[in-house]
Design a protein around this motif. Structure first.
Motif, mmCIF file in Angstrom:
data_model
loop_
_atom_site.group_PDB
_atom_site.id
_atom_site.type_symbol
_atom_site.label_atom_id
_atom_site.label_comp_id
_atom_site.label_asym_id
_atom_site.label_seq_id
_atom_site.Cartn_x
_atom_site.Cartn_y
_atom_site.Cartn_z
ATOM 1 N N TYR A 78 0.813 -1.246 0.099
ATOM 2 C CA TYR A 78 0.055 0.089 -0.087
ATOM 3 C C TYR A 78 0.825 1.307 -0.111
ATOM 4 C CZ TYR A 78 -3.640 -2.923 0.830
ATOM 5 O OH TYR A 78 -4.880 -4.080 0.448
ATOM 6 N N LEU A 79 0.342 2.484 -0.678
ATOM 7 C CA LEU A 79 1.118 3.681 -0.575
ATOM 8 C C LEU A 79 0.753 4.637 0.536
ATOM 9 C CD1 LEU A 79 0.751 4.139 -4.585
ATOM 10 C CD2 LEU A 79 2.555 3.247 -3.405
ATOM 11 N N ASN A 80 0.002 3.987 1.424
ATOM 12 C CA ASN A 80 -0.673 5.034 2.500
ATOM 13 C C ASN A 80 0.708 5.428 3.477
ATOM 14 O OD1 ASN A 80 -0.566 2.555 3.538
ATOM 15 N ND2 ASN A 80 -2.340 3.250 5.079
ATOM 16 N N ASP A 81 1.684 4.807 3.315
ATOM 17 C CA ASP A 81 2.677 5.066 4.324
ATOM 18 C C ASP A 81 3.631 6.351 3.724
ATOM 19 O OD1 ASP A 81 4.410 3.268 6.264
ATOM 20 O OD2 ASP A 81 3.042 2.122 5.209
ATOM 21 N N ILE A 82 3.190 6.593 2.357
ATOM 22 C CA ILE A 82 3.665 8.012 2.050
ATOM 23 C C ILE A 82 2.766 9.142 2.630
ATOM 24 C CG2 ILE A 82 4.013 9.555 0.173
ATOM 25 C CD1 ILE A 82 4.124 7.001 -1.574
ATOM 26 N N ILE A 83 1.662 9.127 2.815
ATOM 27 C CA ILE A 83 0.900 10.083 3.548
ATOM 28 C C ILE A 83 0.921 10.183 5.175
ATOM 29 C CG2 ILE A 83 -1.261 8.937 3.682
ATOM 30 C CD1 ILE A 83 -0.603 12.497 2.591
ATOM 31 N N ILE A 84 0.896 9.019 5.491
ATOM 32 C CA ILE A 84 1.410 8.850 6.999
ATOM 33 C C ILE A 84 2.635 9.531 7.421
ATOM 34 C CG2 ILE A 84 1.779 7.143 8.935
ATOM 35 C CD1 ILE A 84 0.025 5.377 7.560
ATOM 36 N N ASP A 85 3.966 9.273 6.794
ATOM 37 C CA ASP A 85 5.138 9.832 7.203
ATOM 38 C C ASP A 85 5.008 11.337 6.734
ATOM 39 O OD1 ASP A 85 5.978 7.300 7.861
ATOM 40 O OD2 ASP A 85 7.288 7.140 6.280
ATOM 41 N N THR A 86 4.357 11.647 5.875
ATOM 42 C CA THR A 86 4.456 13.090 5.488
ATOM 43 C C THR A 86 3.674 13.854 6.488
ATOM 44 O OG1 THR A 86 4.547 12.508 2.857
ATOM 45 C CG2 THR A 86 3.625 14.711 3.661
ATOM 46 N N ALA A 87 2.622 13.485 6.836
ATOM 47 C CA ALA A 87 1.722 14.270 7.738
ATOM 48 C C ALA A 87 2.377 14.042 9.154
ATOM 49 C CB ALA A 87 0.422 13.235 7.938
ATOM 50 N N ALA A 88 3.243 13.116 9.373
ATOM 51 C CA ALA A 88 3.835 13.105 10.610
ATOM 52 C C ALA A 88 4.911 14.085 10.596
ATOM 53 C CB ALA A 88 4.615 11.579 10.923
ATOM 54 N N LEU A 89 5.829 14.410 9.478
ATOM 55 C CA LEU A 89 6.772 15.248 9.520
ATOM 56 C C LEU A 89 5.931 16.763 9.528
ATOM 57 C CD1 LEU A 89 9.033 13.923 6.745
ATOM 58 C CD2 LEU A 89 9.551 13.884 9.119
ATOM 59 N N LEU A 90 4.813 16.833 8.968
ATOM 60 C CA LEU A 90 4.203 18.276 8.993
ATOM 61 C C LEU A 90 3.462 18.554 10.181
ATOM 62 C CD1 LEU A 90 2.649 17.854 5.330
ATOM 63 C CD2 LEU A 90 4.577 19.247 6.099
ATOM 64 N N LEU A 91 3.069 17.595 11.045
ATOM 65 C CA LEU A 91 1.925 18.134 11.985
ATOM 66 C C LEU A 91 2.389 17.617 13.328
ATOM 67 C CD1 LEU A 91 -1.200 16.441 10.247
ATOM 68 C CD2 LEU A 91 -0.647 18.955 10.690
ATOM 69 N N ASP A 92 1.948 18.175 14.321
ATOM 70 C CA ASP A 92 2.149 17.848 15.632
ATOM 71 C C ASP A 92 1.697 16.429 16.074
ATOM 72 O OD1 ASP A 92 -0.657 18.660 15.413
ATOM 73 O OD2 ASP A 92 -0.847 18.466 17.609
ATOM 74 N N PRO A 93 2.361 15.695 17.326
ATOM 75 C CA PRO A 93 2.144 14.289 17.429
ATOM 76 C C PRO A 93 0.443 14.003 17.499
ATOM 77 C CG PRO A 93 3.739 15.286 18.710
ATOM 78 C CD PRO A 93 3.203 16.149 18.251
ATOM 79 N N LEU A 94 -0.423 14.837 18.053
ATOM 80 C CA LEU A 94 -1.733 14.414 17.943
ATOM 81 C C LEU A 94 -2.189 14.398 16.398
ATOM 82 C CD1 LEU A 94 -4.373 13.927 19.312
ATOM 83 C CD2 LEU A 94 -5.066 16.494 19.445
ATOM 84 N N GLY A 95 -1.993 15.511 15.643
ATOM 85 C CA GLY A 95 -2.476 15.238 14.242
ATOM 86 C C GLY A 95 -1.795 14.098 13.531
ATOM 87 N N ALA A 96 -0.441 13.742 13.858
ATOM 88 C CA ALA A 96 0.044 12.714 13.350
ATOM 89 C C ALA A 96 -0.726 11.379 13.568
ATOM 90 C CB ALA A 96 1.749 12.686 13.639
ATOM 91 N N PHE A 97 -1.082 11.338 14.788
ATOM 92 C CA PHE A 97 -1.831 9.968 15.385
ATOM 93 C C PHE A 97 -3.238 9.916 14.512
ATOM 94 C CE2 PHE A 97 -4.773 7.841 17.892
ATOM 95 C CZ PHE A 97 -3.996 6.629 17.976
ATOM 96 N N VAL A 98 -3.736 11.007 14.409
ATOM 97 C CA VAL A 98 -4.953 10.985 13.690
ATOM 98 C C VAL A 98 -4.968 10.465 12.419
ATOM 99 C CG1 VAL A 98 -7.050 12.323 13.159
ATOM 100 C CG2 VAL A 98 -6.117 12.711 15.414
ATOM 101 N N VAL A 99 -3.795 11.194 11.817
ATOM 102 C CA VAL A 99 -3.797 10.748 10.208
ATOM 103 C C VAL A 99 -3.087 9.287 10.095
ATOM 104 C CG1 VAL A 99 -2.598 11.247 8.231
ATOM 105 C CG2 VAL A 99 -3.283 13.188 9.500
ATOM 106 N N GLY A 100 -2.239 8.991 10.792
ATOM 107 C CA GLY A 100 -1.474 7.855 10.758
ATOM 108 C C GLY A 100 -2.681 6.611 11.497
ATOM 109 N N GLY A 101 -2.870 6.594 12.806
ATOM 110 C CA GLY A 101 -3.338 5.714 13.257
ATOM 111 C C GLY A 101 -5.026 5.390 12.805
ATOM 112 N N ILE A 102 -5.660 6.612 12.957
ATOM 113 C CA ILE A 102 -7.141 6.519 12.806
ATOM 114 C C ILE A 102 -7.322 6.433 11.357
ATOM 115 C CG2 ILE A 102 -9.222 7.875 13.045
ATOM 116 C CD1 ILE A 102 -8.183 8.777 15.873
ATOM 117 N N GLY A 103 -6.563 6.961 10.438
ATOM 118 C CA GLY A 103 -6.691 7.180 9.157
ATOM 119 C C GLY A 103 -6.559 5.420 8.550
ATOM 120 N N ALA A 104 -5.407 4.835 8.954
ATOM 121 C CA ALA A 104 -5.224 3.470 8.733
ATOM 122 C C ALA A 104 -6.261 2.388 9.155
ATOM 123 C CB ALA A 104 -3.926 2.990 9.099
ATOM 124 N N PHE A 105 -6.873 2.828 10.412
ATOM 125 C CA PHE A 105 -7.864 2.058 11.110
ATOM 126 C C PHE A 105 -8.992 2.017 10.276
ATOM 127 C CE2 PHE A 105 -11.557 1.653 13.686
ATOM 128 C CZ PHE A 105 -11.425 0.563 14.304
#
Length: 178
Positions: free
Chosen positions: A43-70
């Motif tokens: 899957y290509l969603n690691d690109i957006i997860i890593d990008t969001a994590a570099l751009l956002l604070d930890p809470l935003g990163a968790f929402v995009v990475g964890g909740i988005g993947a869930f």
């Protein structure tokens, strides 16, 4: 955190950016945007997860990475959805924290590089262990291991390139100020 303290400065804008990146993560969790490999899909969603994590604070990163993947797993392939929540959520938080706090000002590129490598290792380890439990067989997890490294590596490299040499964070900051 290339977007700085967006959550404190403009919480509505932070929520919109976080929601948009979460939606992109869910869309990239679809099989249409994946590459078939032995034992499943890459899957290509690691690109957006890593990008969001570099751009956002930890809470935003968790929402995009964890909740988005869930949510992506919930809608398209629910068996590993809790593995995705924990693994991608932890991956995103670690990347966000390391990229923001690891090295000082002039070494942000190095911080981001170390952060995405650490995130890639978390993703590979989390999914390998998670698959062994979800599918009750370590052999299945080992079959997919090389493709996990590939997925994590592509996501880490693409996110680092987008955020540092291509300055996606600066572009978003300028766009969001208008």
């Amino acid at each position: 955190m290339l977007l700085g303290n967006l959550r404190r400065r403009n919480p509505v804008l932070w929520m919109c950016v976080t929601a948009m990146l979460t939606a992109v993560n869910v869309v990239l969790s679809m099989s249409i945007f994946s590459v078939p490999v032995p034992g499943g899909h890459l899957y290509l969603n690691d690109i957006i997860i890593d990008t969001a994590a570099l751009l956002l604070d930890p809470l935003g990163a968790f929402v995009v990475g964890g909740i988005g993947a869930f949510l992506g797993d919930f809608f398209f392939y629910p068996a590993p959805m809790f593995v995705s929540l924990v693994t991608h959520g932890l991956q995103a938080v670690v990347i966000s924290l390391l990229s923001a706090h690891l090295f000082g000002g002039a070494k942000k590129r190095a911080s981001g590089g170390v952060a995405v490598i650490a995130g890639a290792l978390i993703m590979v380890l989390g999914y390998t262990v998670g698959r062994a439990f979800v599918y009750s067989t370590p052999e299945y997890a080992l079959l997919k291991l090389p493709f996990q490294f590939l997925q994590a590596g592509v996501g880490a490299a693409a996110a680092w390139l987008l955020c540092y040499p291509l300055k996606l964070g600066d572009t978003l900051s300028r766009t969001l100020r208008k």
